[in-house]
Design a protein around this motif. Structure first.
Motif, PDB file in Angstrom:
ATOM      1  N   GLU A 237      54.266  31.798  63.131  1.00  0.00           N
ATOM      2  CA  GLU A 237      53.190  32.583  63.715  1.00  0.00           C
ATOM      3  C   GLU A 237      52.881  32.220  65.154  1.00  0.00           C
ATOM      4  N   THR A 242      60.801  34.647  69.563  1.00  0.00           N
ATOM      5  CA  THR A 242      61.499  35.804  69.017  1.00  0.00           C
ATOM      6  C   THR A 242      61.095  37.106  69.715  1.00  0.00           C
ATOM      7  N   GLY A 243      59.845  37.152  70.185  1.00  0.00           N
ATOM      8  CA  GLY A 243      59.394  38.364  70.884  1.00  0.00           C
ATOM      9  C   GLY A 243      59.703  38.349  72.364  1.00  0.00           C
ATOM     10  N   VAL A 245      62.565  38.498  73.847  1.00  0.00           N
ATOM     11  CA  VAL A 245      63.688  39.375  74.221  1.00  0.00           C
ATOM     12  C   VAL A 245      63.616  40.638  73.362  1.00  0.00           C
ATOM     13  N   TRP A 247      65.266  43.429  70.770  1.00  0.00           N
ATOM     14  CA  TRP A 247      66.213  43.395  69.651  1.00  0.00           C
ATOM     15  C   TRP A 247      66.768  44.786  69.397  1.00  0.00           C
ATOM     16  N   GLU A 281      52.479  50.261  67.191  1.00  0.00           N
ATOM     17  CA  GLU A 281      53.672  49.425  67.005  1.00  0.00           C
ATOM     18  C   GLU A 281      53.238  48.045  66.541  1.00  0.00           C
ATOM     19  N   GLY A 283      54.302  44.054  65.776  1.00  0.00           N
ATOM     20  CA  GLY A 283      55.305  43.078  66.234  1.00  0.00           C
ATOM     21  C   GLY A 283      56.083  43.629  67.415  1.00  0.00           C
ATOM     22  N   SER A 287      58.654  43.434  74.898  1.00  0.00           N
ATOM     23  CA  SER A 287      59.265  44.629  75.487  1.00  0.00           C
ATOM     24  C   SER A 287      58.662  45.922  74.954  1.00  0.00           C
ATOM     25  N   ASP A 306      50.754  42.624  68.370  1.00  0.00           N
ATOM     26  CA  ASP A 306      51.581  41.456  68.050  1.00  0.00           C
ATOM     27  C   ASP A 306      50.628  40.275  67.947  1.00  0.00           C
ATOM     28  N   LEU A 307      51.169  39.078  67.810  1.00  0.00           N
ATOM     29  CA  LEU A 307      50.342  37.873  67.792  1.00  0.00           C
ATOM     30  C   LEU A 307      49.721  37.667  69.174  1.00  0.00           C
ATOM     31  N   ALA A 353      59.891  47.284  64.590  1.00  0.00           N
ATOM     32  CA  ALA A 353      61.317  47.086  64.876  1.00  0.00           C
ATOM     33  C   ALA A 353      61.652  45.599  64.806  1.00  0.00           C
ATOM     34  N   ASP A 354      62.675  45.297  64.062  1.00  0.00           N
ATOM     35  CA  ASP A 354      63.143  43.921  63.923  1.00  0.00           C
ATOM     36  C   ASP A 354      62.030  42.935  63.571  1.00  0.00           C
ATOM     37  N   LEU A 361      57.304  36.491  55.940  1.00  0.00           N
ATOM     38  CA  LEU A 361      56.578  37.512  56.715  1.00  0.00           C
ATOM     39  C   LEU A 361      56.704  38.918  56.124  1.00  0.00           C
TER      40      LEU A 361
HETATM   41  C1  LIG Z   1      62.298  39.747  66.354  1.00  0.00           C
HETATM   42  S1  LIG Z   1      60.831  40.064  67.241  1.00  0.00           S
HETATM   43  C2  LIG Z   1      60.928  41.795  67.486  1.00  0.00           C
HETATM   44  C3  LIG Z   1      60.208  42.219  68.736  1.00  0.00           C
HETATM   45  C4  LIG Z   1      60.362  43.703  69.065  1.00  0.00           C
HETATM   46  N1  LIG Z   1      59.788  44.532  68.028  1.00  0.00           N
HETATM   47  C5  LIG Z   1      61.823  44.045  69.277  1.00  0.00           C
HETATM   48  O1  LIG Z   1      62.439  44.582  68.346  1.00  0.00           O
HETATM   49  O2  LIG Z   1      62.329  43.767  70.348  1.00  0.00           O
HETATM   50  C6  LIG Z   1      59.564  39.912  65.985  1.00  0.00           C
HETATM   51  C7  LIG Z   1      58.162  40.093  66.511  1.00  0.00           C
HETATM   52  O3  LIG Z   1      57.246  39.959  65.414  1.00  0.00           O
HETATM   53  C8  LIG Z   1      56.137  39.188  65.838  1.00  0.00           C
HETATM   54  N2  LIG Z   1      55.504  38.498  64.688  1.00  0.00           N
HETATM   55  C9  LIG Z   1      56.023  37.469  63.966  1.00  0.00           C
HETATM   56  N3  LIG Z   1      55.158  37.092  63.011  1.00  0.00           N
HETATM   57  C10 LIG Z   1      54.091  37.909  63.127  1.00  0.00           C
HETATM   58  C11 LIG Z   1      52.851  38.004  62.404  1.00  0.00           C
HETATM   59  N4  LIG Z   1      52.572  37.181  61.396  1.00  0.00           N
HETATM   60  N5  LIG Z   1      51.968  38.950  62.784  1.00  0.00           N
HETATM   61  C12 LIG Z   1      52.261  39.781  63.827  1.00  0.00           C
HETATM   62  N6  LIG Z   1      53.408  39.733  64.550  1.00  0.00           N
HETATM   63  C13 LIG Z   1      54.302  38.804  64.202  1.00  0.00           C
HETATM   64  C14 LIG Z   1      56.742  38.192  66.802  1.00  0.00           C
HETATM   65  O4  LIG Z   1      55.760  37.643  67.657  1.00  0.00           O
HETATM   66  C15 LIG Z   1      57.771  39.051  67.532  1.00  0.00           C
HETATM   67  O5  LIG Z   1      57.249  39.660  68.669  1.00  0.00           O
END
Ligand SMILES: C[S@@+](CC[C@H](N)C(=O)[O-])C[C@H]1O[C@@H](n2cnc3c(N)ncnc32)[C@H](O)[C@@H]1O
Length: 443
Positions: A237, A242-243, A245, A247, A281, A283, A287, A306-307, A353-354, A361
């Motif tokens: 969390e 991960t966010g 870049v 995906w 949207e 997460g 981007s 997002d977070l 997305a992703d 999660l």
């Molecule tokens: C793999 S990234 C995907 C980012 C974007 N959607 C993309 O596809 O480029 C996953 C995203 O989920 C968010 N995330 C992870 N755990 C989360 C949570 N518990 N609540 C909200 N967002 C979360 C991360 O911060 C991250 O931005």
């Protein structure tokens, strides 16, 4: 008198997959097509020297410090200046094994190097905390990838056979097979700081900046984490890497939105055309490409969530400014499974997305989607969710759990395949897309 010395701290768990069979069946080799690497040893250098060469790895040996250097950077810096003649060095290409293998896994290097040795391809393997990186002679790189893919397929077939003997049904095996990567072409290059969508939105070209350095930072930095973080809790969390870049699932989602707003024959047009809709949207990362594309196409309102660590990131604002959308989108922190902010009470289209990559999660994400749908219904809106994810990163248990949970929660779980999803400019078929609608129950 004897004094007992303090006991050493327990070893840090490394995470990742340890079972060799599981690693081999999900190798997901990814060739870095854009760079050639040179190995160079400087007998007088020590760690930190030649930083301008931006080595992807260094190794201190008795003979000096060995650098693995991108050729493009070497040429930029002037190879004469650093005393390396690239013509004299073997040119290597990098293949990253997409599977998240544990540092404690046994046998991966032996299996991969034995396979390539059989085909007379030399393999120099470097283990990162998350992935293994193979450096192979440039001319053999494509063949090495083919061999690794074939090897992974054979390992999967062998595992399936074994599972059959242990009573796993064919149906289970097929489900898993359907979720396996078909090939490993990537849409987004994670080594390039700027990504431009490979299609236009009307006359507009959307592009975004990626925080490549943040992506490479260690998983969790307690020094910068802030006071509210309980170390030892769920670190996922608080991890903004991960966010940082973009995906592939986000690009596919954006492409679907674009197609549904411009092509009247598109099958899922009613559900996915964002024009005039209230869109959220989840997460969105730094981007927020699907959300930005929805706004560009003419959504009535777009909330990007997002977070906190992502919503507060300067790079997200820069990306929105970059595409001239500052007045068209709103940013809200929303942690999956947590209370739904009032601003998300009349959403008609949810984009995620992703966001399916971690077992823990899946449930909270689906719970947020469900609760947003409940709020929408209370306000007289019908709400659907588009969920996309890239199976080539090898989180198959999470994908399988998502499928199972989605069918349990929603009346309709539509899987988009073939022409509905693939387009020439998106050279991938490892991204899966689902439309969820018709809630069965709420949390
Ligand atoms: C793999 S990234 C995907 C980012 C974007 N959607 C993309 O596809 O480029 C996953 C995203 O989920 C968010 N995330 C992870 N755990 C989360 C949570 N518990 N609540 C909200 N967002 C979360 C991360 O911060 C991250 O931005």
């Amino acid at each position: 008198m004897s004094m007992s010395s303090p006991s050493p701290p327990p070893p840090t768990p490394t995470g990742g997959i340890k079972e060799l069979d599981a690693i081999l069946s999900t190798l997901s080799p990814e060739l870095d097509k854009h760079e050639v690497y040179i190995f160079h040893t400087d007998p007088d250098a020590s760690y930190g020297d030649h930083a301008k060469l931006r080595p992807v790895a260094t190794c201190q040996e008795r003979e000096g410090l060995t650098f693995v250097v991108p050729l493009s950077v070497l040429m930029e810096c002037g190879s004469d200046d650093v005393g390396i003649d690239p013509a004299q060095q073997p040119h290597m290409r990098r293949i990253t094994l997409g599977v998240h293998s544990s540092l404690e896994a046994v046998g991966l290097t032996a299996a991969v190097s034995t396979l390539l040795a059989k085909h007379e391809i030399s393999a120099n393997m470097i283990a990162g905390h998350h992935h293994d990186h193979l450096f192979v002679p440039a001319n053999d790189a494509e063949r090495a990838v083919e061999l690794l893919i074939q090897f992974a397929e054979e390992s999967r077939a062998a595992t399936r056979k074994e599972n059959d003997c242990h009573g796993e049904s064919d149906e289970d095996a097929e489900t898993w097979e359907g979720l396996m990567p078909l090939h490993v072409e990537k849409i987004v290059d994670h080594s390039n700081p700027i990504f431009t969508l490979p299609f236009k939105i009307g006359s507009k070209q959307i592009s975004i900046e990626q925080d490549i350095e943040a992506r490479r930072r260690p998983a969790f930095d307690t020094a910068t984490a802030g006071d509210d973080v309980e170390v030892g809790g769920d670190l996922t969390e608080h991890d903004s890497r991960t966010g940082a870049v973009l995906w592939d699932g986000a690009v596919v989602a954006a492409s679907l939105l674009e197609r549904c707003s411009t092509d009247s024959t598109q099958k899922f047009r009613d559900q996915l055309d964002p024009r005039g809709k209230v869109v959220a949207e989840l997460g969105c990362g730094c981007s927020a490409v699907p959300g930005q594309v929805a706004a560009t196409l003419g959504a009535m309102r777009v909330s990007l969530t997002d977070l906190n660590c992502i919503v507060d990131a300067d790079i997200l604002r820069r990306n929105i400014d970059r595409n001239g959308l500052s007045d068209d989108v709103e940013l809200f922190p929303h942690k999956w499974g947590g209370p739904i902010p009032a601003e998300l009470s009349d959403v008609q289209l949810i984009l995620a997305a992703d966001c399916i990559y971690d077992l823990s999660l899946v449930e909270p994400l689906l719970s947020s989607i469900s609760n947003i749908m409940v709020a929408a219904k209370a306000n007289g809106n019908i709400c659907v969710a588009l969920v996309t994810f890239d199976t080539s990163i090898g989180r198959h248990k999470a994908y399988a759990m998502f499928e199972q949970e989605a069918h349990a929660r929603f009346e309709s779980v539509e899987f988009l395949e073939g022409d509905d999803i693939s387009r020439e400019h998106l050279a991938t078929d490892s991204v899966k897309a689902y439309i969820l609608s018709g809630l069965k129950f709420r949390d």
